[in-house]
Write an enzyme that holds these catalytic residues in place. Structure first.
Site, PDB file in Angstrom:
ATOM      1  N   GLU A 226       0.826  -1.212   0.000  1.00 55.99           N
ATOM      2  CA  GLU A 226       0.000   0.000   0.000  1.00 55.99           C
ATOM      3  C   GLU A 226       0.860   1.261   0.000  1.00 55.99           C
ATOM      4  O   GLU A 226       0.624   2.196   0.778  1.00 55.99           O
ATOM      5  CB  GLU A 226      -0.971  -0.007   1.190  1.00 55.99           C
ATOM      6  CG  GLU A 226      -2.005  -1.121   1.062  1.00 55.99           C
ATOM      7  CD  GLU A 226      -2.876  -1.303   2.295  1.00 55.99           C
ATOM      8  OE1 GLU A 226      -2.776  -0.500   3.238  1.00 55.99           O
ATOM      9  OE2 GLU A 226      -3.669  -2.272   2.307  1.00 55.99           O
TER      10      GLU A 226
ATOM     11  N   GLU B 250      -5.348  -8.379  -0.612  1.00 58.11           N
ATOM     12  CA  GLU B 250      -5.725  -8.154   0.785  1.00 58.11           C
ATOM     13  C   GLU B 250      -7.216  -7.845   0.803  1.00 58.11           C
ATOM     14  O   GLU B 250      -7.684  -6.959   0.091  1.00 58.11           O
ATOM     15  CB  GLU B 250      -4.908  -7.029   1.433  1.00 58.11           C
ATOM     16  CG  GLU B 250      -4.933  -7.104   2.958  1.00 58.11           C
ATOM     17  CD  GLU B 250      -4.093  -6.050   3.664  1.00 58.11           C
ATOM     18  OE1 GLU B 250      -2.897  -5.888   3.337  1.00 58.11           O
ATOM     19  OE2 GLU B 250      -4.652  -5.377   4.552  1.00 58.11           O
TER      20      GLU B 250
END
Ligand SMILES: *[C@@H]1O[C@H](CO)[C@@H](O)[C@H](O)[C@H]1NC(C)=O
Ligand SMILES: *[C@@H]1O[C@H](CO)[C@@H](O)[C@H](O)[C@H]1NC(C)=O
Ligand SMILES: *[C@@H]1O[C@H](CO)[C@@H](O)[C@H](O)[C@H]1NC(C)=O
Ligand SMILES: *[C@@H]1O[C@H](CO)[C@@H](O)[C@H](O)[C@H]1NC(C)=O
Ligand SMILES: *[C@@H]1O[C@H](CO)[C@@H](O)[C@H](O)[C@H]1NC(C)=O
Ligand SMILES: *[C@@H]1O[C@H](CO)[C@@H](O)[C@H](O)[C@H]1NC(C)=O
Length: 663
Positions: free
Chosen positions: A177, A253
């Site tokens: 991320e 995720e």
């Protein structure tokens, strides 16, 4: 005969109006290849407490996660490549703290991967960093500053897995991320090939779809070296551009929900819909197991919960059984049927997918009817949808029409106080002339499969839930070298046990600002760690400490009623007693912005001392080397929180004979 015919036709008519038909037709070809369902250990420190569990409970928990035909029977394990940084619920150890050292004994991800592989030799392993040691960026804080250096750091981790733990890493990511860098991805590919890891495939970029997809559209080489596009929390959607690239699409995720019935429903829904809506062929849950203290950020957001290692209590939560509906009846390498001829939306809402093995002699169909209200995931899309109870006629066509009977596995999640049913085997479903009827009510999962191997595993019930027992002490004997201290939930900094002659002690190892993930916590430049229970109010915490002469920290602290952890660690309040080389400070925050009292203190480095902090109501007593240095009343601190310890700056410090007691 003549009298029966109209009656038969009447039955046909009833069936026709009451049941909608879905068709499974292999003559229409197959869709994408299935890449497996997984869990993510890390991001961060989410498996911290598991390794400290007693046997047999520890092995039992691992069975529920990884053992084929037992529980969640996961097909993929993704782990954090520790970077000594705060990555959500703590910090995980790096394998290279300096350019010149390598260590593959730290932390617990090696152990976890080994245990997973022991149970399922075919499990896929996937590594991803959240942050990096400072040297990786050569002081710039940018891991892409010298891409080959970073790539080498990652390749060494893969090499350590292979040479020290006999683990093959199948997939490797870029930077969780965070931004990526195309020349780094290329450097990584070259470096992996040079190391001989040409089979380790790159997943990029563990963020959102658009940037990486656009870059891959423009850059043929990038498109070739990125094996799968990993998107986080896609809300079951991918973009047309992502789909048209042709690379595998993964929800790398997903989930992020408490593992209640709602969590089970969220997980069941995304496992089907990620393919139905988004053509995603792998889905990975954050997190694998909620094995971090209650009240940490996102507590209980694992496929199951095991947060009481002192006792062995654990919970086999609903997502374990909703996973089983897919994982126990598929394998990596099976193929989805095509949309419209085996994959789609049920006539009255809900979804179905069908997968076949490569030899095309096994078929699994998974149907789910999760309702919008009861299947939310935290980061999910919020568009409402409708689902109704329904009768469905399943029609098998082409070669599939040879199937006469399918095993049926059933889950019903209840939200009305009644007991849910988890992963129960029902009577096999008979197909007559390739057709069978199924009634499916709300919030149900039905798996139909030609496989006979499904099994709802069980172990004897674990011990009852108990709170963290006090008094607690640890002298760090009985550990192995480099082991992470039990129960010490490191938020920033990194601890490991050092064995020195007859003595074992815990050392804070981090000496340099790392490249962080969520910046604020690491930016404190303190190693901050918590213990125990967020409800602790009156408590005594103490330990022996020593600050090494070389690379020593600028002091240590002991804390009580510590209120924050995770990425918010820097805003922790509590009662803290800092032992600095020339003075002590009593503060109500971990950053020492609110100092209640300061006084003289002097101690030499390289020798052992001890400190303790005793809080009872508003009265606070701090002792240094058994002598009271502060005794007073503090009304501005919080009323409860974790016990804490740490260092005042990044730098080495040794801890021994930790004691925590209620008073
Ligand atoms: C390493 O793992 C492979 C399977 O992945 C196994 O066949 C082999 O025996 C293992 N080697 C050792 C030394 O344990
Ligand atoms: C990987 O490298 C080996 C040895 O260098 C080579 O034989 C093999 O073809 C390569 N595989 C791929 C997929 O590039
Ligand atoms: C499903 O079919 C059964 C009889 O086969 C009928 O009793 C029931 O009402 C039907 N349910 C729905 C929701 O259509
Ligand atoms: C529901 O589950 C609880 C706990 O497992 C059990 O004690 C109870 O008997 C169950 N109730 C019914 C109606 O099955
Ligand atoms: C501190 O040192 C003394 C003397 O060695 C010892 O009795 C005591 O247990 C130590 N620890 C604490 C937390 O006071
Ligand atoms: C002290 O830290 C520096 C880098 O920060 C490192 O190069 C050196 O080896 C360290 N010394 C010890 C004894 O750890």
């Amino acid at each position: 005969m003549a009298r029966i015919l109209p009656f038969l036709c009447f039955l046909c008519f009833i069936r026709w109006i009451c049941a909608d038909t879905i068709t499974f037709d292999s003559s229409q070809g197959y869709g994408r290849r299935f890449d497996g369902i997984g869990g993510l250990s890390g991001g961060g420190a989410t498996s911290k407490l598991l390794i400290s569990y007693p046997e047999p409970q520890r092995s039992e928990i691992l069975d529920f996660l990884f053992k084929p035909n037992f529980g969640a029977s996961l097909q993929m394990l993704k782990v954090e490549i520790g970077g000594d940084i705060q990555s959500t619920d703590g910090s995980e150890a790096s394998h290279m703290r300096y350019t010149w050292e390598e260590n593959y004994e730290r932390g617990y991800e090696w152990w976890l991967m080994e245990e997973a592989k022991k149970r399922n030799p075919n499990i896929r392993l996937y590594g991803l960093p959240w942050g990096f040691p400072g040297w990786v960026g050569e002081g710039t804080g940018d891991p892409y500053h010298n891409g080959y250096k970073t790539a080498d750091y990652i390749a060494r981790w893969i090499n350590g897995a292979k040479t020290k733990h006999n683990l093959t890493i199948h997939f490797i990511g870029i930077w969780n991320e965070n931004h990526y860098d195309i020349s780094y991805i290329k450097a990584l590919r070259k470096t992996l090939d040079n190391y001989g890891f040409n089979k380790t495939k790159i997943v990029a970029a563990d963020g959102k779809w658009d940037n990486i997809v656009n870059d891959m559209k423009k850059d043929k080489e990038l498109k070739k070296i990125v094996h799968a596009i990993g998107c986080h929390y896609p809300g079951t959607q991918s973009t047309n551009d992502a789909q048209s690239l042709g690379n595998p699409l993964w929800s790398s995720e997903d989930f992020c929900q408490k593992n209640t019935e709602v969590g089970g429903a969220c997980w069941a829904r995304v496992l089907n819909r990620n393919y139905v809506h988004g053509y995603m062929t792998s889905t990975i849950a954050w997190d694998l197991i909620a094995s971090y203290y209650k009240d940490l950020p996102g507590w209980d957001m694992g496929l199951m919960t095991a947060k009481e290692p002192w006792n062995g209590y654990y919970v086999v939560s609903p997502p374990i059984w909703t996973s089983a509906h897919t994982t126990q009846f598929t394998s990596v390498g099976w193929d989805y049927l095509k949309h419209g001829s085996g994959v789609g939306t049920l006539p009255k809402g809900g979804t179905y997918v069908a997968l076949a093995n490569p030899r095309r002699d096994q078929l699994t169909i998974i149907m789910e009817t999760m309702t919008f209200e009861h299947s939310k995931c935290v980061w999910d899309q919020k568009t409402p949808f409708k689902v109704e109870p329904q009768n469905v006629t399943l029609v098998l066509k082409d070669k599939l029409a040879n199937i006469n009977v399918m095993n049926m596995w059933f889950t019903e999640l209840r939200f009305d106080g009644k007991n849910s049913t988890y992963f129960e085997q029902k009577k096999p479903l008979k197909f007559i002339n390739g057709a069978a009827n199924v009634f499916i009510d709300l919030n149900q999962i039905i798996t139909l499969t030609t496989l006979n191997t499904g099994n709802k595993g069980s172990h004897p019930p674990p011990p009852q839930h108990v709170a963290f027992p006090l008094p607690f002490s640890d002298n760090y004997e009985g550990y192995r070298m480099h082991q992470e201290p039990n129960y010490l939930s490191q938020q920033t900094g990194s601890f490991e046990v050092i064995l020195d002659g007859n003595n074992g002690f815990a050392r804070q190892m981090l000496t340099q600002m790392p490249i962080p993930w969520c910046k604020d916590a690491d930016d404190m430049q303190k190693a901050y760690n918590i213990f125990g229970d967020y409800t602790w109010a009156d408590i005594l915490v103490g330990f022996d400490f020593r600050i090494p002469k070389v690379n020593g920290s600028s002091g240590v602290f002991v804390g009580a009623r510590s209120t924050k952890a995770g990425c918010g660690s820097a805003s922790t309040s509590g009662i803290f007693f800092f032992a600095l080389p020339d003075r002590f400070e009593i503060a109500t925050d971990v950053r020492r912005n609110h100092v209640v009292q300061t006084g003289t203190l002097s101690y030499s480095s390289d020798s052992w001392h001890n400190i303790s902090l005793h809080v009872k109501g508003t009265s606070v007593t701090a002792k240094f080397d058994q002598k009271t240095v502060y005794s007073g009343t503090i009304t501005s601190g919080p009323s409860a929180g974790w016990a804490a310890l740490g260092t005042d700056s990044y730098g080495l410090a040794d801890f021994d004979n930790l004691e925590i007691n209620s008073t």
